[in-house]
Design an enzyme around this catalytic site. Structure first.
Site, PDB file in Angstrom:
ATOM      1  N   GLN A  71       0.814  -1.212   0.000  1.00 10.87           N
ATOM      2  CA  GLN A  71       0.000   0.000   0.000  1.00 10.87           C
ATOM      3  C   GLN A  71       0.853   1.271   0.000  1.00 10.87           C
ATOM      4  OE1 GLN A  71      -3.268  -1.298   3.122  1.00 10.87           O
ATOM      5  NE2 GLN A  71      -3.819   0.641   2.135  1.00 10.87           N
ATOM      6  N   ASP A 239      -2.266  -4.637  -0.432  1.00 15.95           N
ATOM      7  CA  ASP A 239      -1.941  -5.939   0.152  1.00 15.95           C
ATOM      8  C   ASP A 239      -2.857  -6.334   1.303  1.00 15.95           C
ATOM      9  OD1 ASP A 239      -0.876  -3.956   1.794  1.00 15.95           O
ATOM     10  OD2 ASP A 239       1.160  -4.772   1.804  1.00 15.95           O
TER      11      ASP A 239
END
Length: 469
Positions: A71, A239
């Site tokens: 991220q 993720d």
């Protein structure tokens, strides 16, 4: 049998799983390492993806693929689609000062929480863009588009698939910039997209960066990023959002993930806006929401302790179980790379309660495991929910010591699925959703229980209060 591929492009490596779209059965997989550091040329991600795809047997027989990625981060592209500078990753804390500036300029944490569901810290893309504008104005001026790691890989993969056979992928040009896409989960970690409204906040981006570059189009949960050939590409996601899919988390569940970073997140039906900044009000990959608390220090705390003790990770776990609960009063504050929750980017780690009796490798090992878990227990508290179950996943969750000590620290039993690539599996599930309504069976889990030991967290609280002063 239709096959789908799921990609996990994490901080440390790229993993690819190939699964049956209907049953979820694992067919084959591949993996390739990423370079270390907090900034990296995205070309390394692309090279690793190609190696991992090749190791997994290619995509010739695959019908759909989805990319999940680390991220936040900042990937800047010029008008031709070339990368302007190395991408700054989520764990690069140089923009901590920029984060403080932005919070103050908008009127404080509450204003940010109401605007985008989260209070920016150094991890967020918006803070990195402010840093770029202030410290590298020439690179800022060249930036025509900004995207996230998973966005960039999805975009590159679309160009490769359009080029034809695998042999043409290495030199395949990327699509036009206006083909950049993202999803609501990953977009919610930028600091300039609102989960509550489902729209970009261009005003916040301009205030941070001085301009509004092209931004990826935000796709819906089951919308394709690319459908121009035999292999479709799903929207992809961040993720943590993919991990929630991969582990089968639903309303009432809290997932604690012990990877490079530590995260605790819950599946929720409504958006959140925590003015303290502890809880990031993210969206998920399904149309729901994913309030999340992140710590910078998780599995690497155990890596560091193993180096200090001169043993491997398996031996560290064995040592930890030899020491008593509470490590005889030895407490490790695990802020080895600064910290995000609490927001202390320049903090360092420390040991408290060191005596002759606790000066053993076993006590150090126990203190490391407990310190890492205490940081995540604080994260659980910050979510403000009493979970129906806590799912423990991530690389460090493979340690028997972590599994057995976690219930004593968290104060509740923990459910541990078998080891797996849950981020890649979640991406594969997302890819399968383009083809069918997947009904993958949940993996068997083990439940660990232990009497709560509140003294562990009490000592940890005293130690961290000393650090934060």
């Amino acid at each position: 049998m239709a096959l789908v591929a799921g990609v996990d492009s994490s901080t440390q490596s790229c993993k690819v799983v190939i699964r049956d779209a209907d049953t979820g059965e694992l067919v084959r997989q591949g993996r390739a390492a990423h370079p270390e550091g907090t900034e990296v040329d995205p070309s390394h991600w692309w090279a690793a993806l190609l190696r991992a795809v090749d190791e997994a047997g290619g995509l010739d027989d695959v019908a759909a693929v989805s990319v999940a990625g680390q991220q936040h981060g900042m990937v800047c592209l010029d008008e031709s689609g070339a990368v302007v500078r190395d991408a700054l990753l989520w764990n690069d804390t140089r923009s901590a000062g920029a984060a403080a500036e932005l919070v103050a300029e908008l009127g404080g944490p509450r204003a940010w929480a109401e605007a985008v569901g989260s209070v920016p810290v150094a991890s967020f893309t918006v803070t990195k863009l402010r840093w770029l504008a202030e410290h590298e104005p020439a690179n800022a001026a060249r930036t025509a588009a900004v995207c996230l790691p998973h966005d960039w890989l999805t975009w590159r993969l679309a160009g490769a698939l359009a080029a034809g056979p695998r042999a043409a992928w290495d030199d395949a040009p990327p699509p036009a910039l206006d083909r950049l896409t993202t999803d609501r989960g990953d977009a919610s970690g930028t600091g300039y997209w609102s989960p509550a409204t489902g729209a970009y906040r261009a005003d916040l981006l301009k205030a941070a960066f001085g301009a509004v570059p092209l931004l990826p189009r935000v796709l819906g949960p089951e919308e394709a990023a690319y459908a121009g050939g035999p292999v479709m590409i799903a929207a992809g996601t961040g993720d943590n959002m993919a991990a929630a899919l991969g582990v089968g988390a639903g309303p009432g569940d809290v997932v604690v993930s012990l990877g490079t970073s530590g995260t605790a997140f819950a599946v929720a039906g409504t958006p959140s806006a925590d003015a303290t900044g502890a809880v990031a009000g993210f969206a998920d990959a399904t149309g729901r929401f994913l309030p999340l608390v992140c710590t910078l220090n998780a599995a690497r705390v155990l890596d560091a302790a193993a180096r200090m003790a001169g043993v491997g990770l398996d031996a560290l776990g064995e040592l930890a179980l030899q020491a008593p609960p509470g490590a005889g009063g030895l407490t490790l504050v695990p802020y080895l790379e600064g910290e995000r929750t609490p927001n202390r980017p320049t903090a360092t780690g420390s040991l408290h309660g060191l005596t002759l009796a606790t000066s053993t490798p076993a006590h150090l090992a126990r203190a490391a495991v407990e310190g890492m878990l205490c940081g995540l227990a604080d994260a659980l508290d910050a979510l403000g929910t009493r979970p129906e179950r806590v799912l423990l996943i991530g690389g460090a969750a493979r340690s028997e010591a972590v599994r057995r000590i976690a219930p004593a620290v968290f104060g509740v039993p923990v459910t541990v699925p078998p080891p797996g690539e849950y981020v890649a599996d979640g991406a594969a599930f997302q890819a399968a959703s383009l083809l069918t309504s997947p009904a993958w069976q949940a993996a068997d889990t083990a439940v660990y229980e232990a009497p709560p030991v509140p003294e562990i967290r009490e000592r940890y609280a005293r130690a961290t209060a000393h650090v934060l002063d």
